[in-house]
Design a protein around this motif. Structure first.
Motif, PDB file in Angstrom:
ATOM      1  N   ARG A 236      39.696  62.645  64.019  1.00 57.07           N
ATOM      2  CA  ARG A 236      39.165  61.845  62.928  1.00 57.07           C
ATOM      3  C   ARG A 236      39.974  60.560  62.745  1.00 57.07           C
ATOM      4  O   ARG A 236      41.186  60.538  62.922  1.00 57.07           O
ATOM      5  CB  ARG A 236      39.198  62.622  61.620  1.00 57.07           C
ATOM      6  N   ILE A 237      39.266  59.492  62.379  1.00 53.33           N
ATOM      7  CA  ILE A 237      39.886  58.192  62.110  1.00 53.33           C
ATOM      8  C   ILE A 237      39.794  57.899  60.624  1.00 53.33           C
ATOM      9  O   ILE A 237      38.724  58.011  60.018  1.00 53.33           O
ATOM     10  CB  ILE A 237      39.168  57.055  62.878  1.00 53.33           C
ATOM     11  N   GLN A 238      40.920  57.527  60.013  1.00 56.99           N
ATOM     12  CA  GLN A 238      40.930  57.107  58.622  1.00 56.99           C
ATOM     13  C   GLN A 238      40.420  55.665  58.580  1.00 56.99           C
ATOM     14  O   GLN A 238      41.084  54.725  59.021  1.00 56.99           O
ATOM     15  CB  GLN A 238      42.353  57.183  58.063  1.00 56.99           C
ATOM     16  N   MET A 239      39.207  55.469  58.055  1.00 57.91           N
ATOM     17  CA  MET A 239      38.525  54.182  58.199  1.00 57.91           C
ATOM     18  C   MET A 239      39.078  53.086  57.306  1.00 57.91           C
ATOM     19  O   MET A 239      38.950  51.898  57.625  1.00 57.91           O
ATOM     20  CB  MET A 239      37.021  54.362  57.945  1.00 57.91           C
ATOM     21  N   ALA A 240      39.693  53.422  56.195  1.00 59.90           N
ATOM     22  CA  ALA A 240      40.209  52.383  55.295  1.00 59.90           C
ATOM     23  C   ALA A 240      41.264  51.531  55.994  1.00 59.90           C
ATOM     24  O   ALA A 240      41.156  50.298  56.057  1.00 59.90           O
ATOM     25  CB  ALA A 240      40.774  53.017  54.026  1.00 59.90           C
ATOM     26  N   SER A 241      42.273  52.174  56.539  1.00 56.18           N
ATOM     27  CA  SER A 241      43.326  51.424  57.218  1.00 56.18           C
ATOM     28  C   SER A 241      42.807  50.793  58.508  1.00 56.18           C
ATOM     29  O   SER A 241      43.213  49.674  58.877  1.00 56.18           O
ATOM     30  CB  SER A 241      44.522  52.334  57.520  1.00 56.18           C
ATOM     31  N   HIS A 242      41.903  51.492  59.182  1.00 57.15           N
ATOM     32  CA  HIS A 242      41.375  50.972  60.453  1.00 57.15           C
ATOM     33  C   HIS A 242      40.616  49.663  60.251  1.00 57.15           C
ATOM     34  O   HIS A 242      40.875  48.662  60.942  1.00 57.15           O
ATOM     35  CB  HIS A 242      40.455  52.010  61.093  1.00 57.15           C
ATOM     36  N   ILE A 243      39.703  49.623  59.303  1.00 57.57           N
ATOM     37  CA  ILE A 243      38.896  48.419  59.099  1.00 57.57           C
ATOM     38  C   ILE A 243      39.733  47.295  58.505  1.00 57.57           C
ATOM     39  O   ILE A 243      39.554  46.125  58.856  1.00 57.57           O
ATOM     40  CB  ILE A 243      37.668  48.740  58.228  1.00 57.57           C
ATOM     41  N   ARG A 244      40.657  47.618  57.613  1.00 59.18           N
ATOM     42  CA  ARG A 244      41.533  46.575  57.074  1.00 59.18           C
ATOM     43  C   ARG A 244      42.350  45.913  58.173  1.00 59.18           C
ATOM     44  O   ARG A 244      42.479  44.688  58.225  1.00 59.18           O
ATOM     45  CB  ARG A 244      42.469  47.164  56.011  1.00 59.18           C
ATOM     46  N   THR A 245      42.911  46.722  59.056  1.00 61.66           N
ATOM     47  CA  THR A 245      43.697  46.171  60.163  1.00 61.66           C
ATOM     48  C   THR A 245      42.830  45.326  61.083  1.00 61.66           C
ATOM     49  O   THR A 245      43.229  44.237  61.515  1.00 61.66           O
ATOM     50  CB  THR A 245      44.355  47.306  60.966  1.00 61.66           C
ATOM     51  N   LEU A 246      41.632  45.809  61.376  1.00 65.70           N
ATOM     52  CA  LEU A 246      40.709  45.069  62.234  1.00 65.70           C
ATOM     53  C   LEU A 246      40.362  43.718  61.623  1.00 65.70           C
ATOM     54  O   LEU A 246      40.408  42.680  62.312  1.00 65.70           O
ATOM     55  CB  LEU A 246      39.442  45.895  62.450  1.00 65.70           C
ATOM     56  N   CYS A 247      40.023  43.684  60.334  1.00 68.88           N
ATOM     57  CA  CYS A 247      39.670  42.423  59.676  1.00 68.88           C
ATOM     58  C   CYS A 247      40.866  41.473  59.631  1.00 68.88           C
ATOM     59  O   CYS A 247      40.704  40.249  59.779  1.00 68.88           O
ATOM     60  CB  CYS A 247      39.163  42.691  58.266  1.00 68.88           C
ATOM     61  N   TYR A 248      42.056  42.015  59.447  1.00 69.12           N
ATOM     62  CA  TYR A 248      43.262  41.187  59.432  1.00 69.12           C
ATOM     63  C   TYR A 248      43.453  40.496  60.778  1.00 69.12           C
ATOM     64  O   TYR A 248      43.704  39.285  60.839  1.00 69.12           O
ATOM     65  CB  TYR A 248      44.474  42.057  59.098  1.00 69.12           C
ATOM     66  N   HIS A 249      43.304  41.249  61.862  1.00 71.97           N
ATOM     67  CA  HIS A 249      43.483  40.662  63.195  1.00 71.97           C
ATOM     68  C   HIS A 249      42.405  39.621  63.489  1.00 71.97           C
ATOM     69  O   HIS A 249      42.698  38.561  64.073  1.00 71.97           O
ATOM     70  CB  HIS A 249      43.465  41.760  64.266  1.00 71.97           C
ATOM     71  N   LEU A 250      41.175  39.883  63.077  1.00 71.02           N
ATOM     72  CA  LEU A 250      40.097  38.924  63.320  1.00 71.02           C
ATOM     73  C   LEU A 250      40.304  37.648  62.504  1.00 71.02           C
ATOM     74  O   LEU A 250      40.077  36.538  63.006  1.00 71.02           O
ATOM     75  CB  LEU A 250      38.745  39.556  62.976  1.00 71.02           C
ATOM     76  N   ALA A 251      40.734  37.798  61.250  1.00 74.31           N
ATOM     77  CA  ALA A 251      40.984  36.620  60.416  1.00 74.31           C
ATOM     78  C   ALA A 251      42.072  35.749  61.027  1.00 74.31           C
ATOM     79  O   ALA A 251      41.976  34.517  61.017  1.00 74.31           O
ATOM     80  CB  ALA A 251      41.365  37.051  58.998  1.00 74.31           C
ATOM     81  N   ARG A 252      43.092  36.394  61.585  1.00 74.94           N
ATOM     82  CA  ARG A 252      44.148  35.629  62.260  1.00 74.94           C
ATOM     83  C   ARG A 252      43.622  34.955  63.522  1.00 74.94           C
ATOM     84  O   ARG A 252      43.937  33.799  63.803  1.00 74.94           O
ATOM     85  CB  ARG A 252      45.313  36.547  62.618  1.00 74.94           C
ATOM     86  N   ALA A 253      42.794  35.680  64.276  1.00 78.38           N
ATOM     87  CA  ALA A 253      42.276  35.142  65.540  1.00 78.38           C
ATOM     88  C   ALA A 253      41.405  33.914  65.317  1.00 78.38           C
ATOM     89  O   ALA A 253      41.407  32.982  66.127  1.00 78.38           O
ATOM     90  CB  ALA A 253      41.486  36.221  66.287  1.00 78.38           C
ATOM     91  N   TYR A 254      40.662  33.910  64.201  1.00 77.77           N
ATOM     92  CA  TYR A 254      39.750  32.796  63.945  1.00 77.77           C
ATOM     93  C   TYR A 254      40.309  31.802  62.938  1.00 77.77           C
ATOM     94  O   TYR A 254      39.600  30.917  62.468  1.00 77.77           O
ATOM     95  CB  TYR A 254      38.389  33.326  63.481  1.00 77.77           C
ATOM     96  N   GLY A 255      41.582  31.945  62.598  1.00 78.78           N
ATOM     97  CA  GLY A 255      42.279  30.918  61.842  1.00 78.78           C
ATOM     98  C   GLY A 255      41.765  30.669  60.442  1.00 78.78           C
ATOM     99  O   GLY A 255      41.350  29.557  60.115  1.00 78.78           O
ATOM    100  N   THR A 256      41.773  31.699  59.585  1.00 83.55           N
ATOM    101  CA  THR A 256      41.352  31.500  58.199  1.00 83.55           C
ATOM    102  C   THR A 256      42.561  31.326  57.276  1.00 83.55           C
ATOM    103  O   THR A 256      42.471  31.544  56.075  1.00 83.55           O
ATOM    104  CB  THR A 256      40.520  32.699  57.706  1.00 83.55           C
TER     105      THR A 256
END
Length: 201
Positions: A61-81
């Protein structure tokens, strides 16, 4: 042994991600480079699931709260927000998903969140992107990605984007339902079965 398998899968996916990143850097055509970077982010999204499994020591099982937060953080950094023009709100309930559905949800967030970062706020326009995952009924979950940007000019069926086609394919894998609205921005809502056994809504 299973922990080691997830670790090796994560490392191999990260290697592929690095190769795509290097290839993007060698492209003189900005559009081609962007396609490589989009593919890199998709691979990173998959690698993140295996990394979370490895770190948690839980292989089902994957704990989705931390997973999606981390994913959005990396994407926001990648696209320079980092200029604060675009704020990000992530609201994920205490939800755990099996590996397959966690991968599908992560890739859906990757596509929709990235698309909003790239296209919803052109020029100096500011706004907000929100990502939510919540229980929406007995046994059902809803994943919602919304922005208050310029919206989509055409309906879902008329859009030829590879990313949006991938989203539709992933929703089909979840045996879910996709709804989209374009009032005051764009909202995608994916409703699917929250039980491990799956099943069409």
């Amino acid at each position: 042994m299973l922990k080691e398998v997830h670790h090796r899968v994560k490392n191999n996916l990260q290697l592929i991600s690095s190769l795509l990143n290097l290839q993007a850097g060698k492209q003189s055509d900005a559009r081609v480079a962007e396609l490589f970077l989009d593919s890199r982010n998709r691979v990173r999204s998959m690698a993140l699931v295996h990394e979370n499994l490895y770190r948690a020591g839980s292989f089902a099982r994957i704990q989705m709260a931390s997973h999606i937060r981390t994913l959005c953080y990396h994407l926001a950094r990648a696209y320079g927000t980092g200029d604060d023009r675009v704020s990000v709100e992530v609201n994920i309930e205490d939800v755990e998903l099996d590996l397959d559905r966690a991968l599908s949800c992560g890739l859906i967030v990757n596509e929709l969140f990235s698309n909003a970062l790239k296209h919803a706020f052109p020029g100096d326009r500011s706004g907000t992107i929100s990502v939510r995952l919540y229980a929406s009924g007995p046994g059902s979950l809803t994943l919602a990605v919304a922005d208050d940007g310029i919206g989509l000019a055409k309906g879902w069926e008329a859009i030829g984007s590879l990313g949006l086609q991938l989203v539709q394919d992933l929703v089909d894998q979840l045996r879910g339902r996709l709804d989209m609205t374009t009032d005051n921005g764009t909202t995608f809502m994916i409703t699917f079965n929250g039980n491990s056994s799956g099943g069409r809504q």
